[in-house]
Design a protein around this motif. Sequence first.
Motif, mmCIF file in Angstrom:
data_model
loop_
_atom_site.group_PDB
_atom_site.id
_atom_site.type_symbol
_atom_site.label_atom_id
_atom_site.label_comp_id
_atom_site.label_asym_id
_atom_site.label_seq_id
_atom_site.Cartn_x
_atom_site.Cartn_y
_atom_site.Cartn_z
ATOM 1 N N VAL A 117 0.579 -1.313 -0.179
ATOM 2 C CA VAL A 117 -0.161 0.065 -0.381
ATOM 3 C C VAL A 117 1.264 1.057 -0.660
ATOM 4 N N SER A 119 -0.379 3.855 1.838
ATOM 5 C CA SER A 119 -0.884 5.037 2.785
ATOM 6 C C SER A 119 -1.308 4.240 3.773
ATOM 7 N N ASP A 122 -4.794 3.847 3.512
ATOM 8 C CA ASP A 122 -5.068 2.313 1.945
ATOM 9 C C ASP A 122 -5.583 1.459 2.987
ATOM 10 N N THR A 125 -8.670 1.858 4.287
ATOM 11 C CA THR A 125 -9.705 0.939 3.616
ATOM 12 C C THR A 125 -10.169 -0.551 2.798
ATOM 13 N N GLY B 57 0.026 9.846 1.531
ATOM 14 C CA GLY B 57 -1.922 9.717 1.740
ATOM 15 C C GLY B 57 -2.431 10.830 2.548
#
Lengths: 375, 67
Positions: A117, A119, A122, A125, B57
Motif C-alpha cells: 500500500v 498509505s 489504504d 480502506t 496519503g
Amino acid sequence: MRYVDEYRDPELAHGLTAEIRSLVAPGETVRVMEVCGGHTHAIYRHGLEELLPPEVELVHGPGCPVCVIPMGRVDDAIALAETGGLTLATFGDMLRVPGGRGSLLEAKARGADVRMVYSPLDALTLAGKEPGRHVAFLAIGFETTAPATAVTLLRARAEAVPNFSVFCNHVLIEPPLRAILETPGLRVDAFIGPGHVSSVIGTDAYRFICEEYRRPVVVSAFEPVDLLQSIAMILRQRAEGRCEVENQYTRVVRQEGNERALAAIAKTMEPREDFEWRGLGALPRSGLRIRDAFAAFDAERLFALPDARIEDPKACRCGDVLTGQLRPWECGVFGTACTPERPLGTCMVSSEGACAAFFSYGRLRRPREEASVGA
Amino acid sequence: MTTWAGCATCADEAMAARVLAVDGLEADVVVDGRVERVAIDLVPDARPGELLLCHAGIALERLEETE
C-alpha cells in the motif's frame, strides 16, 4: 517544472560550488553527515560529490527508515503475515527487506497474504472492503510517516473498525543522532538536517546538537541547489565561528514544527523503553508503541508475535555504514554478495539506502578514480 | 518536489500537491500530473489552489509559495 527547475539551476549550483571552495582551506577535511536517506539519494543521483572540493567529505547517516529496521522485526512481521485470516499491508520497500526467515515477498510467495500500500489509510480502506479478514498495517518510518499512522489510528477508532490493527515500528530521529554523537572517535563536523522530518518536529529539535555537541546543523531540502546551499551555510557558520541550527528549507519547515501532526502522534503513540536499531543496537526511547487507548488496534497486543532477536549477518556491515564509519564501497560484500536484486543488508534495499544509492549512481565513477590514483 | 520513484517510507518522497477540491477531511490534489485523494486531517483548512506537502496519503503541511 516549478519548484524543481529553480532548485536545479546550473548557474546557481556553480556559484554555490565556488563559494564552498572559497570557504575551505586546502588540505583540511570537513566531514558533513547528511542524516536523511533522501539526501543521500539526491547526492548520488545528481553527482554532487563530484562538484565538491576534496576538503568536503559527505558522510551518510542513519535516516533511511527501511535501513534501520532490525532483522528480528522483519521476522515478527512475517509471523504476523502467516497468521490465518490475516492480510499484512505495508510500504513497497519493506517487502524486500531480508529477515532471518527471508523477506515478506518470499513469505507472500509461500502463500501469506502480503499486500503493498502507499498509505496506512489504504490499509484501513482495505479492512473496510474485506470484513472477513483482519488487516494489519506494518508501520515504519520516522516522524514524517508517523502522522499518517496516527491519523489512521484516530480514524479507525472513530469508525470503530473491528478488523484493523497496526504493527508499530515507528522510530524517532533524536536518539540515533545522540548515539552517533556519542560514538568514540566521531569524525563528523556538521550535520545536514532532514527536511521533511523537520516539517513535523521543527528545527528547534536539533538545538542539542549545537548546544551539547558543538556541531552546526542546517535543515535542508532535497534538490541539488538546496543541498549545495546547505553545505555553504554550514561552512559559513564554521568560518564565522558560529554553531547554530539554521533552516535552508524555509518554504516548508518552521522552527516549532507542525503542532497538529505532533499532537496526533502524541495522542496515539508513546515512546517504548527501548527499540533495536540495525547497526546501533537498542536505543532508549527511540521507538514508538501504540498507546493503551488504542490497544484494540495494536497488532502486538492482538497477536502473539515471536519478538525475534536476530544478529545481522557477519559479512554485512550496514551498522558501520549507518554510523558513517564505513563508506558503502568499503564493505566486503558490496556489489558482490549484496546487490539491490539480492540485498544482504538493509542499506542495499531501499533506494535511499547509502549502499543502493551508491550502487545505482556512484559505483561507475569510483573504479576510475581508484584506477587513476593507482596509475 | 521530487519526480523519481523513491521510497514511500522515506521523507524525501513527500510531494508538492496542488489542491483541486476539498471534501470534508479529504482533498483531491494533483501530484506529478495525477489526481490523488489525500487526507487533510493535519491541514483541515486547506483550500483549492493551495500547495500542500503530502506524504503517505496525508497532507503534512502547506508549501509556502515564494518566487
